[in-house]
Scaffold this active site. Structure first.
Site, PDB file in Angstrom:
ATOM      1  N   GLY A  35       0.819  -1.206   0.000  1.00  0.00           N
ATOM      2  CA  GLY A  35       0.000   0.000   0.000  1.00  0.00           C
ATOM      3  C   GLY A  35       0.845   1.244   0.000  1.00  0.00           C
TER       4      GLY A  35
ATOM      5  CD  GLU B 268       1.784   3.035  -3.436  1.00  0.00           C
ATOM      6  OE1 GLU B 268       2.715   2.230  -3.217  1.00  0.00           O
ATOM      7  OE2 GLU B 268       1.984   4.252  -3.551  1.00  0.00           O
TER       8      GLU B 268
ATOM      9  CD  GLU C 231       4.204  -0.986  -1.712  1.00  0.00           C
ATOM     10  OE1 GLU C 231       3.477  -1.819  -1.119  1.00  0.00           O
ATOM     11  OE2 GLU C 231       4.453   0.147  -1.257  1.00  0.00           O
TER      12      GLU C 231
ATOM     13  CD  GLU D 120      13.108 -10.729   2.202  1.00  0.00           C
ATOM     14  OE1 GLU D 120      12.454 -11.790   2.342  1.00  0.00           O
ATOM     15  OE2 GLU D 120      13.974 -10.348   3.009  1.00  0.00           O
TER      16      GLU D 120
END
Length: 139
Positions: free
Chosen positions: A44, A60, A64, A114
C-alpha cells in the site's frame, strides 16, 4: 490557488489485503524505507491528488509486488491516533481474493525489499496497524 483550513487534514493512504483462500495465505511486503524499515506490512501507500483510493491501492499493489489486480472489495477505513509515526494518516483498505495460480507472479518492487506469502495463522510482527486490518478482514 491557496487554501486555508481551520482544521488539520490527514494524509490518505490505501492498503491491500491480498488473500489466497486455497492456501489460506496472505501477501506481505518487507518495507524498504522508513518508517518500519525492514518490517513486514501490507502492500500500500499514499493516494495521489485526484486519485481514487481503490485506484491508488491497485497502483501501489502493482508497484510493490508486480501483481496487476482489480475489483478490490472495500474492507474499512483506519485512522487511529499513532498508527503512523509520520503523523495523522488515514488508510482505506481493500481485500483482493486471488487464485493459487497468481501466487507465483509476485516480485519485489519500488518500496519493497521482499514479498512473501504468509499463513494467516503464522503472521510475523507487522508495521503500522496492519494486524488489526487483517483481523478485520475475517480471513
Amino acid at each position: 490557488m491557496a487554501y486555508t483550513y481551520d482544521y488539520p487534514r490527514p494524509a490518505l493512504t490505501a492498503d491491500a489485503v491480498v488473500f489466497c483462500a486455497e492456501e489460506r495465505k496472505i501477501l506481505l511486503i518487507k518495507r524498504r524505507n522508513p518508517p518500519f524499515q525492514h518490517k513486514w506490512a501490507l502492500p500500500g501507500g499514499f493516494v495521489d491528488v485526484n486519485e481514487l483510493p481503490v485506484q491508488a491501492c491497485i497502483r501501489e499493489l502493482q508497484e510493490e509486488t508486480g501483481l496487476r489486480l482489480k475489483d478490490g472489495q472495500l474492507l474499512g477505513v483506519y485512522g487511529e491516533e499513532g498508527r503512523d509515526p509520520r503523523g495523522w494518516t488515514v488508510s482505506v483498505s481493500f481485500v483482493f481474493k486471488i487464485d493459487k495460480v497468481l501466487m507465483d507472479k509476485v516480485c519485489p518492487g519500488s518500496d519493497s525489499q521482499e514479498v512473501a506469502w504468509y499463513s494467516i495463522s503464522l503472521l510475523p510482527e507487522l508495521a503500522f496497524d496492519h494486524h488489526e486490518i487483517i483481523k478485520a478482514a475475517g480471513l
